[in-house]
Design a protein around this motif. Structure first.
Motif, PDB file in Angstrom:
ATOM      1  N   LYS A  10      -6.428  -9.468 -48.742  1.00 43.39           N
ATOM      2  CA  LYS A  10      -6.807 -10.375 -47.658  1.00 43.39           C
ATOM      3  C   LYS A  10      -6.531  -9.675 -46.338  1.00 43.39           C
ATOM      4  CE  LYS A  10      -5.048 -13.893 -50.714  1.00 43.39           C
ATOM      5  NZ  LYS A  10      -3.845 -14.662 -51.054  1.00 43.39           N
ATOM      6  N   HIS A  11      -7.574  -9.559 -45.534  1.00 47.20           N
ATOM      7  CA  HIS A  11      -7.436  -8.791 -44.294  1.00 47.20           C
ATOM      8  C   HIS A  11      -8.468  -9.300 -43.290  1.00 47.20           C
ATOM      9  CE1 HIS A  11      -6.040  -5.173 -42.103  1.00 47.20           C
ATOM     10  NE2 HIS A  11      -7.267  -5.182 -41.587  1.00 47.20           N
ATOM     11  N   GLY A  12      -7.985  -9.789 -42.155  1.00 43.99           N
ATOM     12  CA  GLY A  12      -8.873 -10.405 -41.180  1.00 43.99           C
ATOM     13  C   GLY A  12      -8.552 -11.883 -41.070  1.00 43.99           C
ATOM     14  N   LYS A  13      -9.577 -12.716 -40.968  1.00 44.25           N
ATOM     15  CA  LYS A  13      -9.380 -14.154 -40.861  1.00 44.25           C
ATOM     16  C   LYS A  13      -9.724 -14.829 -42.184  1.00 44.25           C
ATOM     17  CE  LYS A  13     -10.197 -14.429 -35.888  1.00 44.25           C
ATOM     18  NZ  LYS A  13     -10.985 -15.054 -34.791  1.00 44.25           N
ATOM     19  N   GLY A  14      -8.863 -15.785 -42.568  1.00 44.00           N
ATOM     20  CA  GLY A  14      -9.120 -16.472 -43.821  1.00 44.00           C
ATOM     21  C   GLY A  14      -8.230 -17.682 -43.999  1.00 44.00           C
ATOM     22  N   THR A  15      -8.543 -18.465 -45.044  1.00 42.90           N
ATOM     23  CA  THR A  15      -7.816 -19.690 -45.359  1.00 42.90           C
ATOM     24  C   THR A  15      -7.303 -19.623 -46.787  1.00 42.90           C
ATOM     25  OG1 THR A  15      -9.193 -20.996 -43.851  1.00 42.90           O
ATOM     26  CG2 THR A  15      -7.946 -22.192 -45.520  1.00 42.90           C
ATOM     27  N   GLN A  16      -6.001 -19.822 -46.938  1.00 42.61           N
ATOM     28  CA  GLN A  16      -5.368 -19.783 -48.252  1.00 42.61           C
ATOM     29  C   GLN A  16      -4.860 -21.174 -48.615  1.00 42.61           C
ATOM     30  OE1 GLN A  16      -4.677 -17.186 -50.536  1.00 42.61           O
ATOM     31  NE2 GLN A  16      -3.707 -18.701 -51.872  1.00 42.61           N
ATOM     32  N   PHE A  17      -5.116 -21.577 -49.862  1.00 48.03           N
ATOM     33  CA  PHE A  17      -4.625 -22.859 -50.374  1.00 48.03           C
ATOM     34  C   PHE A  17      -3.711 -22.590 -51.552  1.00 48.03           C
ATOM     35  CE2 PHE A  17      -4.973 -26.222 -53.574  1.00 48.03           C
ATOM     36  CZ  PHE A  17      -4.507 -27.308 -52.840  1.00 48.03           C
ATOM     37  N   TRP A  18      -2.462 -23.118 -51.487  1.00 46.16           N
ATOM     38  CA  TRP A  18      -1.508 -23.000 -52.584  1.00 46.16           C
ATOM     39  C   TRP A  18      -1.463 -24.329 -53.330  1.00 46.16           C
ATOM     40  CZ3 TRP A  18      -0.423 -20.770 -47.797  1.00 46.16           C
ATOM     41  CH2 TRP A  18      -0.235 -19.391 -47.797  1.00 46.16           C
ATOM     42  N   LYS A  19      -1.863 -24.311 -54.579  1.00 42.28           N
ATOM     43  CA  LYS A  19      -1.992 -25.539 -55.353  1.00 42.28           C
ATOM     44  C   LYS A  19      -0.647 -26.228 -55.587  1.00 42.28           C
ATOM     45  CE  LYS A  19      -3.802 -27.379 -59.695  1.00 42.28           C
ATOM     46  NZ  LYS A  19      -4.482 -27.060 -60.977  1.00 42.28           N
ATOM     47  N   GLY A  68      -3.071  -8.251 -47.055  1.00 47.26           N
ATOM     48  CA  GLY A  68      -2.548  -9.171 -48.045  1.00 47.26           C
ATOM     49  C   GLY A  68      -1.444 -10.102 -47.574  1.00 47.26           C
ATOM     50  N   LYS A  69      -1.041  -9.996 -46.308  1.00 47.09           N
ATOM     51  CA  LYS A  69       0.060 -10.821 -45.815  1.00 47.09           C
ATOM     52  C   LYS A  69      -0.359 -11.582 -44.563  1.00 47.09           C
ATOM     53  CE  LYS A  69       3.776  -7.936 -47.663  1.00 47.09           C
ATOM     54  NZ  LYS A  69       5.022  -7.190 -47.344  1.00 47.09           N
ATOM     55  N   GLN A  70       0.277 -12.750 -44.361  1.00 48.78           N
ATOM     56  CA  GLN A  70       0.041 -13.512 -43.140  1.00 48.78           C
ATOM     57  C   GLN A  70       0.582 -12.697 -41.962  1.00 48.78           C
ATOM     58  OE1 GLN A  70       1.843 -16.586 -45.862  1.00 48.78           O
ATOM     59  NE2 GLN A  70       1.499 -17.819 -44.037  1.00 48.78           N
ATOM     60  N   ASP A  71      -0.302 -12.310 -41.087  1.00 48.28           N
ATOM     61  CA  ASP A  71       0.085 -11.418 -39.987  1.00 48.28           C
ATOM     62  C   ASP A  71      -0.879 -11.633 -38.835  1.00 48.28           C
ATOM     63  OD1 ASP A  71       0.637  -8.983 -38.371  1.00 48.28           O
ATOM     64  OD2 ASP A  71       1.829  -8.431 -40.127  1.00 48.28           O
TER      65      ASP A  71
END
Length: 242
Positions: A47-56, A69-72
Motif C-alpha cells: 500500500k503506497h499513496g492514498k487509500g482506505t483500509q478496513f479492519w474487520k 505498506g504503513k500508515q504514513d
C-alpha cells in the motif's frame, strides 16, 4: 514455395497469473483472508499513496496516506460508536510508521479531545487538552502526560500556571483563585504546594471574595524570606532522599 510463419513464443500460464497478481497503481478492493480489505494505490505489492483500509475485527477504518505498506502521512482513523453503530472520528492528523506522529486531533468522547503534537502514539510536545469535566490544559507534554511549562484552567475559572512533571504540579508556579480574588505564588511537589505567598488579586471583582482582605506584608524582604524557605525545603528533601 510455401511461406512458413514462426509461431509466437508463448509464456507459461503462471507468468501471466503472476503479472496480474502484482499490485501497482490504483486497485479496487483487495481482500485479506481474515476479512480485512483495502481500496487505493499500491507500489511493489505494498500500500503506497492514498487509500482506505478496513479492519474487520475492530471495525476500524483508516482513510489517508500510505508509504510502503504503513500508515504514513496525513490520515483519519474512525471507529463505530457502540451506541449508534455509526462511525465517528477518533484521530485526524499525521502518521509515521503506523503511529500517530506530528500534529493531530484525538477525540476521546463527545466533549473530550486533544489537539497538538504526537510522537509514537503519545502526546509529546505542545498541545491543548479539553476534558469532559470542563477543565482545559494547555502546554507541554511528554509521554502522554503534562510535563514542562503549562496552564491548567479549572471549570470555575481558577487556574494554575507553572511547571509540571509526570502529570503533576512540580516546581515554581502561580495559582489564581479568581473566585476569591487571590493569587498564590510558590513551589509545588507532586501536586502539593510546599511554600509560597498569598496576595489579594482582583478581590473587589471576585464573585466570592474573602470576608477580610489579606493584610499588607510587613517583612522588609518577603521574596528573600520565600527563597530561604524554599532553599531549606530543598535541603530537607535532599537529606530525606539519601
Amino acid at each position: 514455395m510455401p511461406i512458413s510463419k514462426c509461431l509466437k513464443k508463448s509464456e507459461p500460464p503462471w507468468k501471466e497469473w503472476d503479472q496480474k497478481a502484482q499490485k501497482n497503481g490504483l486497485r479496487h478492493q483487495v481482500f485479506a483472508v481474515n476479512g480485512d480489505h483495502y481500496v487505493g494505490e499500491w507500489k511493489d505489492n505494498m500500500k503506497h499513496g492514498k487509500g482506505t483500509q478496513f479492519w474487520k475485527k475492530r471495525g476500524a477504518i483508516y482513510e489517508g496516506e500510505w508509504r510502503y505498506g504503513k500508515q504514513d502521512g496525513y490520515g483519519t482513523l474512525s471507529l463505530p460508536d457502540p451506541g449508534t453503530g455509526k462511525y465517528r472520528r477518533v484521530y485526524s492528523g499525521w502518521w509515521r510508521n503506523n503511529k500517530k506522529s506530528g500534529y493531530g486531533i484525538q477525540f476521546y468522547g463527545p466533549q473530550e479531545y486533544y489537539e497538538g503534537e504526537w510522537c509514537n502514539n503519545q502526546r509529546n510536545g505542545w498541545g491543548r487538552m479539553y476534558y469532559s469535566n470542563g477543565e482545559i490544559y494547555e502546554g507541554q507534554w511528554w509521554n502522554d502526560k503534562h510535563h514542562g511549562e503549562g496552564m491548567l484552567r479549572l471549570r470555575n475559572g481558577n487556574r494554575y500556571e507553572g511547571y509540571w512533571q509526570r502529570g503533576l504540579k512540580n516546581g515554581h508556579g502561580r495559582f489564581f483563585h479568581l473566585d476569591h480574588g487571590q493569587l498564590f505564588k510558590g513551589f509545588w511537589v507532586d501536586d502539593v504546594a510546599k511554600c509560597g505567598t498569598m496576595i489579594d488579586f482582583g478581590r473587589d471583582e471576585a464573585p466570592q471574595p474573602t470576608q477580610f482582605p489579606i493584610p499588607e506584608l510587613k517583612v522588609l524582604d518577603p521574596d528573600g524570606v520565600l527563597e530561604e524557605a524554599l532553599a531549606m525545603f530543598k535541603k530537607t528533601e535532599g537529606e530525606e532522599g539519601e
